[in-house]
Design a protein around this motif. Structure first.
Motif, short mmCIF file in Angstrom:
data_model
loop_
_atom_site.label_atom_id
_atom_site.label_comp_id
_atom_site.label_asym_id
_atom_site.label_seq_id
_atom_site.Cartn_x
_atom_site.Cartn_y
_atom_site.Cartn_z
N LEU A 179 0.82 -1.21 0.00
CA LEU A 179 0.00 0.00 0.00
C LEU A 179 0.85 1.26 0.00
CD1 LEU A 179 -2.68 1.42 0.08
CD2 LEU A 179 -2.79 1.03 2.56
N GLY A 180 1.89 1.29 0.84
CA GLY A 180 2.73 2.48 0.90
C GLY A 180 3.42 2.77 -0.42
N TYR A 181 3.94 1.71 -1.05
CA TYR A 181 4.61 1.88 -2.35
C TYR A 181 3.63 2.39 -3.40
CZ TYR A 181 8.04 0.82 -5.98
OH TYR A 181 8.94 0.91 -7.02
N ARG A 182 2.43 1.83 -3.38
CA ARG A 182 1.42 2.24 -4.36
C ARG A 182 1.02 3.70 -4.14
NH1 ARG A 182 -2.32 -0.43 -7.65
NH2 ARG A 182 -3.25 1.16 -9.00
N LEU A 183 0.83 4.07 -2.88
CA LEU A 183 0.45 5.46 -2.58
C LEU A 183 1.53 6.44 -3.03
CD1 LEU A 183 -1.23 5.16 0.94
CD2 LEU A 183 -2.33 5.88 -1.18
N MET A 184 2.79 6.10 -2.79
CA MET A 184 3.87 7.00 -3.21
C MET A 184 3.89 7.16 -4.72
SD MET A 184 5.51 8.48 -0.78
CE MET A 184 6.91 9.06 -1.76
N ASN A 185 3.73 6.08 -5.46
CA ASN A 185 3.70 6.20 -6.91
C ASN A 185 2.52 7.02 -7.39
OD1 ASN A 185 5.90 4.97 -8.43
ND2 ASN A 185 5.36 3.08 -7.36
N GLU A 186 1.36 6.85 -6.73
CA GLU A 186 0.16 7.61 -7.13
C GLU A 186 0.39 9.10 -6.92
OE1 GLU A 186 -2.50 6.63 -8.60
OE2 GLU A 186 -2.46 4.45 -8.40
N ILE A 187 0.97 9.49 -5.79
CA ILE A 187 1.14 10.91 -5.52
C ILE A 187 2.25 11.49 -6.41
CG2 ILE A 187 2.89 10.93 -3.66
CD1 ILE A 187 -0.43 12.88 -3.67
N LEU A 188 3.25 10.69 -6.75
CA LEU A 188 4.29 11.18 -7.66
C LEU A 188 3.74 11.34 -9.07
CD1 LEU A 188 7.38 9.15 -6.39
CD2 LEU A 188 6.86 11.56 -5.96
N ASP A 189 2.87 10.41 -9.48
CA ASP A 189 2.21 10.58 -10.79
C ASP A 189 1.42 11.87 -10.83
OD1 ASP A 189 3.21 8.18 -11.72
OD2 ASP A 189 1.36 7.04 -11.35
N TYR A 190 0.68 12.12 -9.76
CA TYR A 190 -0.12 13.35 -9.69
C TYR A 190 0.78 14.58 -9.74
CZ TYR A 190 -2.82 17.17 -7.69
OH TYR A 190 -3.41 18.39 -7.48
N ALA A 191 1.89 14.55 -9.00
CA ALA A 191 2.80 15.70 -8.95
C ALA A 191 3.37 16.00 -10.33
CB ALA A 191 3.92 15.45 -7.95
N GLN A 192 3.74 14.94 -11.07
CA GLN A 192 4.26 15.16 -12.42
C GLN A 192 3.21 15.73 -13.35
OE1 GLN A 192 6.20 11.18 -13.08
NE2 GLN A 192 7.91 12.45 -13.75
N GLU A 193 2.00 15.20 -13.27
CA GLU A 193 0.93 15.71 -14.13
C GLU A 193 0.61 17.16 -13.81
OE1 GLU A 193 -3.73 14.70 -15.25
OE2 GLU A 193 -2.51 13.24 -14.18
N ARG A 194 0.74 17.53 -12.55
CA ARG A 194 0.48 18.90 -12.13
C ARG A 194 1.58 19.86 -12.58
NH1 ARG A 194 -1.37 20.87 -6.15
NH2 ARG A 194 -0.46 22.95 -6.22
#
Length: 898
Positions: A826-841
Motif C-alpha cells: 500500500l505504501g509503495y502504491r500510494l507514493m507512486n500515485e502521488i508522484l504521478d499526480y505531482a508530475q501531471e500537475r
C-alpha cells in the motif's frame, strides 16, 4: 508567479532609485528624501542622467553604471521608459522593482505587456505601476512618496489605492497606530493581493493584515492565499464599490440577485477574513483582533456604573451578531456577596455611580467565571464621586493573572477618561470611546470567530449517492447541439433529477387539446404553464394557471393563455405548454436555489425566499462553491426566511437537511457541467417532509473550460477517484481526502502503533486534536493533495499528501499507512500515485523530512529515486529529495513504510 523573489522587496541588501531628483516637489525628490532619511542600513544608489549627486550621495547616470548589484529598485520615470529600465535592471541582477510612475493605462495595454515581458527573463517582480510605493518599518525602508514614515508596529497594510494609503498613514499617526509593512499595489501589473498574503502569512513581524480592496484579479490565488493567511493571523478587509450593480444582463432571478458586492462578501467570509465598512471601524477591528482575544461564543455580559450607558450598549448589541448573556444563578450569588443591596440583578450589571474600584474588580471577576458568558464589556462614566483611572487600574489588576481574557473596556468622556484609557491600553486591554464602538468591536470578535470556525469545522458525512452525471450531460449537450441556450422546464428538471433533486413530474403538450389529455392522465388538479424559450418569467406574461381540476378547464385555460401571452409578448415563440400535477403542501415554504456566474469569482450558489416576488423581497445569501453540509447550513442561516424554516408556534421545522443537501448537489452540478451559466429552482417547496422543485430554469452555453477551472476555490477532484487492487488482492477505493474524513483520519491514527505515528509526525503524538485533524482533512486542492485509500467499511487505511509552495515548483510529501496494513504494497502504491499526480500537475521537485531511524521509509524513498541529504539543524532528521524530471516510474510492489 507568487512569492518568488518577494524577499528582495521585503529584505533587500541594496536599493536603487531610478529617476531620483533634487528638484523640490517632484516624486523623484520626495522619494529620495524618504529613502535616505528612513534609516535603511544598506547601500542606496540613485540614478539620474543629469545629476551629479542626490542628497549629497554620488549619483549614477544609468543603470549600467551601478557599481554593485541591487536587489530592489524604485522607478519614478515616465511610463514609456519603464520596459527598457526594467530590462536593464534585470540584467544587473535586480529581483524586484517598485513602479511609482503613472500607469500606461488601458489605452496602452501593449506597453504594460512590454513591462512584464522585460521582467520575465530574470523573474523580476513588479509592484505597481501607479502606486504610492512600499514601506517596511523593521529594515527602515521607505520606498514611497508618502508624506511620513509610519511608526513601527505589527500590522501590515495593503492598499490598492495610493491616495487612500496616505490618508490611512496620516490617520494612524495621529492615533499611535504602527505598521510592519505598507504596500500600495496600484494597478497590480504583477504583484497582487494573493502574492503578498502568501508572504505575510509567514512573516513573523506581522500579527494582523489589513486590506483595502477595489478589485481582485486572480480569484483562485486570492482565495488560496487568503485562507492560508487567515488561519495564521487576523485578516481584515475593507472593500470599495459596495454599490456596484449585479449582473444586469442575467436571464434568471438568481443571476440578478447575486450582486457583485454580495459575492465579494461571500468570498471574504469563506476565506476566514473579517470585513468592515469604514476606516474607523477598520482600525477598531485591528486593535481588537490584534489584542489576541478570542471568543468561544457570542454572549456578552456588561458591567457598568451607569444604567444609561448599559442601555445604549444593549441597544447597539441588537445590530451585531452577538447577544446578551443570561447570567447563571451562581453568578447572581457571587454578585450578591460583593455588591450592595439593590443592584440591578440583571444583565447589564449596573453598579452605583459611587462604585469604588474594588467593586469593578469583583464584578468583572464574577462575570468572567459565568458559564453563560463569552465576554465582558466594562463601562465607566466619569463622576465626581470616584476616580476613573483608579477604576481602570482595579480592572487591570483583576485581570493580571488572566492574559487575553475576553474583556473589552469603554471609559466614556474626554479629559476625565484620558488617563484611564492610557492605563488600559498599556496593558493591551482593548478600550473604546463610546458604548456603540465597544459593542461593535465585540461584534467583530463574534464575526471573526464564526468565520474561523467555518474555516475549520468538520462537515457532516455525505448522505447521498453519486449523481448520474452522464445523463445530465446528455441533456445539456443535446440542447447546445440544437443551438439553444435555455433548457425547457422538462429538460431542466431532467438535469435536477439526475442529481437526485426531487422534482414534480412534468410533461409537455403541443396544443390545448393535448394539454387536456395530459391532465386526464394525471387524474387530479394540475398546473398549466406556457412553454417558450423567449419568456423568462412565465407568471408576468400570463403564462401560469394553477389548480385546474378537469381536462375541460385545462383546455379552456390553455386557449386563454395563448391569447394573453400573444397580446403581452407578441414576439415570443411559443412551443406549447407544460402540465404538472398540483403539489399540495399546506405548510410548505417557497424557496429559491440556484447558480449565478460572477465575473471575478466564477460560479456562485444562491439561496433565499422564493416565489413570484423574489426580486422584490431580495432575501438571499450567496456562497462560493464547493459546498458541504455545514457550509450550506451556514448559508441558510444568513437569510430572513431561515427563521420560518426552523419552526414557530404550531409550525414544525422544515427538513433543513434536505434543503442543505439540495444546495450541496447544486454545487456539485455546476462543477460537473461547466456549460451551465445560470440555474433557478423557483419555487423549491420545503416542509417537514422534504423538498420538491416545482419549476426550474437552466441557461447553458458552449464551454471551453474544463469542469472546475472557473471556480475560485478548487473543489473535490472527482476525476482522481477510482478503485485499485493491493498486492494481496484486496480492492480499495483511492480518492482525494474530503473534509468529512476527519473522524476516519483520527481513527486511522489511533489504530496505528505509537512508533508508526512518531515516524509520521517526527515526534510523539499523545492525542490527535480537532485543529490538527481539520488542517489535514480540509485541504486546498489548488495547493495541496492528499490521497486516501478507503475500505468498504469506510475506514481509511493509508494516506499520502503533498503540499506545494506558492510557485507550484516544489512540494513536501508525507505518508502514513495504518500499522495493520503494512506489508501489502500500500505504501509503495500510494507514493507512486502521488508522484504521478505531482508530475501531471507540473511540479519539478518533491522532498520530505524523515527520521534517521525510519529505515523502511528511507529504503522506499531510495527505491523511488529520492536522494538522501542532511536534514539541517536536527541531527535526527534527514531530507529526501526527488527531481521529478529524473523519475523512472515503476509498478513493482515493494515493502511498505510509513
Amino acid at each position: 508567479m507568487t512569492t518568488r523573489n518577494l524577499d528582495a522587496l521585503f529584505h533587500p541588501g541594496a536599493i536603487a532609485l531610478v529617476g531620483a531628483s533634487s528638484r523640490p516637489g517632484t516624486i523623484g525628490a520626495v522619494t529620495a528624501r524618504n529613502l535616505f532619511e528612513a534609516g535603511f542600513d544598506g547601500p542606496i544608489l540613485s540614478v539620474n542622467p543629469k545629476e551629479r549627486a542626490i542628497r549629497s550621495a554620488l549619483n549614477y547616470h544609468s543603470v549600467g553604471d551601478l557599481p554593485i548589484q541591487v536587489d530592489l529598485a524604485v522607478l519614478t520615470g515616465p511610463p514609456e521608459t519603464l520596459p527598457q529600465t526594467i530590462a536593464d535592471l534585470g540584467a544587473k541582477g535586480c529581483r524586484a522593482a517598485v513602479l511609482l510612475a503613472s500607469s500606461p493605462g488601458s489605452a496602452d495595454a501593449a506597453l504594460r505587456q512590454r513591462m512584464l515581458d522585460a521582467a520575465r527573463p530574470n523573474l523580476m517582480r513588479l509592484l505597481g505601476p501607479s502606486c504610492l510605493g512600499f514601506i517596511s518599518t523593521g529594515p527602515r525602508i521607505n520606498a514611497s512618496y508618502a508624506h511620513l514614515m509610519p511608526r513601527k508596529g505589527d500590522v501590515a497594510f495593503l492598499s490598492q489605492s495610493a491616495a487612500l494609503a496616505t490618508a490611512v498613514l496620516d490617520w494612524a499617526e495621529g492615533r499611535g497606530v504602527g505598521f510592519s509593512h505598507v504596500a500600495s499595489l496600484g494597478d497590480k501589473a504583477d504583484i497582487d493581493f494573493g502574492d503578498l498574503l502568501d508572504h505575510l502569512a509567514m512573516d513573523s513581524a506581522t500579527r494582523a493584515i489589513v486590506l483595502y480592496v477595489e478589485s481582485i484579479t486572480d480569484a483562485r490565488k486570492f482565495m488560496s492565499a487568503g485562507r492560508i493567511a487567515a488561519r495564521a493571523k487576523p485578516v481584515i478587509v475593507i472593500k470599495a464599490g459596495r454599490s456596484a450593480a449585479g449582473a444586469q444582463a442575467a436571464v434568471s432571478h438568481t443571476g440578478r440577485l447575486a450582486g457583485a458586492d454580495a459575492v465579494y462578501d461571500a468570498a471574504f467570509r469563506r476565506a476566514g477574513m473579517l470585513r468592515v465598512y469604514d476606516l474607523r471601524e477598520l482600525f477598531e477591528a485591528v486593535t481588537t483582533l490584534a489584542s489576541g482575544i478570542r471568543l468561544n461564543g457570542e454572549r456578552l455580559a456588561i458591567l457598568t456604573n451607569s444604567g444609561g450607558a448599559g442601555v445604549l450598549a444593549t441597544d447597539a448589541l441588537e445590530q451585531t451578531p452577538g447577544r446578551l448573556a443570561e447570567l447563571a444563578p451562581e453568578t447572581f450569588a457571587k454578585l450578591d456577596r460583593v455588591l450592595p443591596n439593590g443592584w440591578s440583578r440583571t444583565n447589564p450589571v449596573a453598579l452605583a455611580a459611587d462604585a469604588p474600584p474594588k467593586r469593578y474588580a469583583d464584578g468583572v471577576t464574577a462575570l468572567l467565571e459565568d458559564p453563560g458568558s463569552d465576554a465582558v464589556l466594562v463601562l465607566n462614566c466619569p463622576t465626581a464621586l470616584t476616580d476613573s483611572a483608579e477604576a481602570a487600574d482595579a480592572v487591570v489588576e483583576a485581570l493580571a493573572q488572566r492574559p487575553r481574557a475576553p474583556v473589552l473596556t469603554c471609559w466614556l468622556g474626554n479629559q476625565a477618561a484620558a488617563n484611564a484609557r492610557r492605563h488600559l491600553a498599556a496593558r493591551r486591554l482593548p478600550t473604546y470611546d463610546t458604548p456603540d464602538e465597544a459593542v461593535r468591536a465585540f461584534g467583530h470578535l463574534v464575526s471573526y470567530q464564526r468565520n474561523q470556525t467555518m474555516l475549520m469545522e468538520t462537515p457532516p458525512a455525505r448522505s447521498f449517492d453519486e449523481p448520474d452525471r452522464d445523463k445530465a450531460k446528455q441533456v445539456v449537450d443535446a440542447v447546445i447541439g440544437a443551438g439553444r441556450s435555455v433548457l425547457t422546464e422538462v429538460e431542466a428538471k431532467a438535469v435536477l433529477a439526475a442529481y437526485d433533486i426531487p422534482v414534480v413530474e412534468t410533461r409537455t403538450a403541443a396544443s390545448p387539446a393535448e394539454a387536456a389529455d395530459l391532465a386526464a392522465a394525471f387524474g387530479g388538479p394540475v398546473a398549466l404553464k406556457i412553454l417558450s424559450d423567449d419568456i423568462i418569467h412565465k407568471s408576468e406574461a400570463g403564462g401560469v394557471r394553477l389548480d385546474l381540476r378537469t381536462p375541460a378547464q385545462v383546455e379552456e385555460a390553455a386557449e386563454l393563455m395563448l391569447a394573453a401571452v400573444r397580446e403581452r409578448m407578441p414576439q415570443a415563440r411559443l412551443e406549447g405548454f407544460t402540465v404538472q400535477r398540483m403539489v399540495r403542501r399546506q405548510r410548505a415554504v417557497e424557496l429559491i436555489a440556484g447558480i449565478a456566474n460572477d465575473e471575478t469569482f466564477g460560479p456562485v450558489v444562491l439561496f433565499g425566499e422564493g416565489g413570484t416576488a423574489v426580486e422584490v423581497i431580495a432575501d438571499r445569501a450567496v456562497a462560493l462553491p464547493p459546498l458541504n453540509g455545514r457550509l450550506a447550513r451556514e448559508m441558510m442561516e444568513r437569510t430572513r426566511i431561515y427563521r420560518r424554516l426552523v419552526g414557530y408556534r404550531d409550525r414544525p421545522a422544515a427538513d433543513l437537511d434536505a434543503v442543505a443537501t439540495t444546495l450541496v448537489k447544486i454545487s456539485e452540478l455546476m462543477g460537473d457541467l461547466p456549460q451551465i451559466g445560470e440555474l433557478d429552482i423557483n419555487p423549491l417547496l420545503v416542509d417537514e417532509n422534504g423538498v420538491i422543485a416545482l419549476d426550474a430554469r437552466i441557461v447553458v452555453h458552449p464551454s471551453a473550460s474544463r469542469g472546475t477551472e472557473r471556480f475560485a476555490i478548487k473543489p473535490f477532484p472527482t476525476i482522481l477517484s477510482r478503485h485499485i487492487v493491493l498486492s494481496d488482492g484486496q480492492e480499495v477505493l483511492l480518492r482525494p481526502i474530503r473534509p468529512e474524513d476527519e473522524p476516519a483520519l483520527g481513527d486511522m491514527v489511533r489504530r496505528s502503533d505509537p512508533r508508526d505515528v512518531r515516524m509520521r509526525f517526527l515526534g510523539s503524538l499523545k492525542d490527535f486534536p480537532h485543529l490538527m485533524a481539520a488542517r489535514l482533512s480540509q485541504i486546498d486542492y489548488d495547493r495541496e493533495m492528499a490521497l486516501v485509500t478507503v475500505a468498504e467499511t469506510g475506514e481509511i487505511l493509508g494516506v499520502v499528501r503533498i503540499i506545494a509552495d506558492p510557485d507550484n515548483e516544489a512540494a513536501e510529501y508525507a505518508i502514513m499507512v495504518r500499522s495493520d496494513m503494512k506489508g501489502r504494497g500500500l505504501g509503495y502504491r500510494l507514493m507512486n500515485e502521488i508522484l504521478d499526480y505531482a508530475q501531471e500537475r507540473g511540479l519539478a521537485r518533491i522532498f520530505g523530512d524523515v527520521l534517521r531511524e525510519n529505515l523502511p521509509m528511507l529504503h522506499l524513498a531510495q527505491d523511488l529515486g529520492f536522494k538522501v541529504r542532511p536534514g539541517g539543524d536536527d541531527p535526527t532528521v534527514v531530507r529526501v529529495d526527488l527531481n521529478l524530471a529524473d523519475r523512472i516510474h515503476t509498478v513493482t510492489s515493494a515493502g511498505d513504510a510509513s
